[in-house]
Enzyme design. Structure first.
Site, mmCIF file in Angstrom:
data_model
loop_
_atom_site.group_PDB
_atom_site.id
_atom_site.type_symbol
_atom_site.label_atom_id
_atom_site.label_comp_id
_atom_site.label_asym_id
_atom_site.label_seq_id
_atom_site.Cartn_x
_atom_site.Cartn_y
_atom_site.Cartn_z
ATOM 1 N N LYS A 33 22.167 -25.475 18.791
ATOM 2 C CA LYS A 33 22.465 -26.616 17.921
ATOM 3 C C LYS A 33 23.931 -27.029 18.075
ATOM 4 O O LYS A 33 24.252 -28.223 18.131
ATOM 5 C CB LYS A 33 22.124 -26.259 16.461
ATOM 6 C CG LYS A 33 20.616 -26.121 16.259
ATOM 7 C CD LYS A 33 20.218 -25.416 14.969
ATOM 8 C CE LYS A 33 18.697 -25.171 14.971
ATOM 9 N NZ LYS A 33 18.217 -24.375 13.833
ATOM 10 N N GLN A 90 20.676 -21.395 8.708
ATOM 11 C CA GLN A 90 19.691 -20.852 9.654
ATOM 12 C C GLN A 90 18.785 -19.842 8.936
ATOM 13 O O GLN A 90 19.257 -18.890 8.332
ATOM 14 C CB GLN A 90 20.418 -20.193 10.837
ATOM 15 C CG GLN A 90 19.484 -19.744 11.949
ATOM 16 C CD GLN A 90 18.747 -20.911 12.619
ATOM 17 O OE1 GLN A 90 19.307 -21.949 12.900
ATOM 18 N NE2 GLN A 90 17.455 -20.728 12.862
ATOM 19 N N ASP A 100 18.105 -30.408 7.468
ATOM 20 C CA ASP A 100 16.886 -29.668 7.812
ATOM 21 C C ASP A 100 15.690 -30.158 6.997
ATOM 22 O O ASP A 100 14.548 -29.819 7.301
ATOM 23 C CB ASP A 100 17.096 -28.166 7.529
ATOM 24 C CG ASP A 100 17.115 -27.347 8.804
ATOM 25 O OD1 ASP A 100 16.703 -27.871 9.855
ATOM 26 O OD2 ASP A 100 17.529 -26.178 8.740
#
Ligand code: NDP
Length: 303
Positions: free
Chosen positions: A54, A98, A121
């Site tokens: 990312k 994450q 997200d």
């Protein structure tokens, strides 16, 4: 019938190019570079790899990434303090925590804390709740399901009115994928580990999104001829020689592994109308959509 292969690598590259062009146009107009904060708790190798992919994507597309590693034993209070700081920081447009978090941490509380304007997200309960409500729109859609729908549209698959079956009901893939399909006017069935006779459910599906994490579970004769099959699964399986024995890597001395999806690709591609390969299908889309969401975050915030 041999299915049309949906090339996720090429489609993801197209999305990335579009994001890159828009980021460059922002810079030319004197606007800020979109910035993503990546929060990584602990040292899980897979999580570290995903976060570094990312960060690399941010750099390639002209965006900034702020890496925020925390020790595996970080307290809930310290993690929440960091999220509050990132929420308040005008230099940060998107926040990515994450997952999975170590088991002593309360994931739900952490995701609830992420400001919805920075929830790139799409996992905040508010964004997910809006996805489930008629007439409401989330600010961000979770990246993997967003990628699945994007692939269907790019391939020219008609979603409106289609019978769609989503295999799996997780918060990050199955459920949001099903909600997105409903928003696109599909008639959706969600199948899971308690579903009776999954093969019969699937045989009626014009669209299948498989997200179960079970290697090659979906067989070719479960697929309706001409259906569009999106395979989210990423499963490591041993490479076998022609006698069916595991092949040992000369380099590591361990059995060689390869990645396969939740669908038996060789069988399904003979029946389906469209199919995504693994690797090279949904996988590359997840990061591309994260980059698109981070750009959108900067635009929403008027930066
Ligand atoms: P989860 O383990 O969170 O969820 C799996 C779902 O599949 C559950 O709803 C479970 O049912 C269902 N399930 C499990 N076994 C069966 C079975 N035998 N029959 C029917 N349903 C079953 O997984 P995720 O949603 O996080 O991930 C799914 C797959 O997608 C994994 O392979 C993962 O690696 C991959 N993935 C890929 C991404 C990408 O970028 N391409 C991103 C994220 C995930 P129940 O709810 O009843 O337990």
């Amino acid at each position: 019938m041999t299915a049309k292969i949906i090339d996720g690598t090429a489609i993801a590259q197209k999305v990335r190019e579009e994001v890159k062009t828009k980021v460059a146009a922002r810079a030319a107009a004197g606007k800020s570079q979109p910035a993503l904060a990546t929060v990584l708790v602990g040292e899980r190798i897979d999580s570290r790899t995903y976060v570094s992919m990312k960060q690399k994507a941010c750099a390639e597309l002209g965006m900034i990434s702020h890496h925020k590693p925390l020790p595996a034993d970080v307290s809930q209070a310290d993690l929440e303090k960091l999220i509050r700081e990132l929420n308040a920081d005008p230099q940060v447009n998107g926040i990515l925590v994450q997952l999975p978090l170590p088991s002593h941490l309360d994931e739900e509380r952490v995701l609830q804390l992420v400001s919805i304007e920075k929830d790139v997200d799409g996992f905040s309960p508010i964004n997910l709740g809006r996805l489930a409500q008629r007439g409401r729109e989330p600010l961000f859609v979770p990246c993997t399901p967003y990628g699945c729908i994007y692939l269907l549209k790019e391939a020219g698959v008609t979603i409106k009115g289609a019978n769609a079956v989503v295999l799996g009901r997780s918060n990050i893939v199955g459920m949001p994928a099903a909600l997105l399909l409903v928003k696109e006017d599909a008639t959706v069935t969600i199948a899971h580990s308690r579903t009776k006779d999954i093969s019969a459910v699937l045989r009626d599906a014009d669209i299948v999104i498989a997200a179960v994490g079970r290697a090659q579970m979906v067989r070719g004769d479960w697929i309706k001829p001409g259906a569009a099959v999106i395979d989210v699964g990423i499963n490591g399986v041993p490479v076998l020689d022609e006698k069916g024995n595991p092949v040992i890597s000369e380099k590591t001395g361990k059995p060689k592994q390869k990645l396969v999806g939740d669908v038996n690709y060789d069988e399904a591609k003979e029946v389906a109308g469209f199919i995504t390969p693994v690797p090279g299908g949904v996988g590359p889309m997840t990061i591309a959509m994260l980059m698109a969401n981070t750009l959108r975050a900067a635009e929403i915030q008027g930066e």
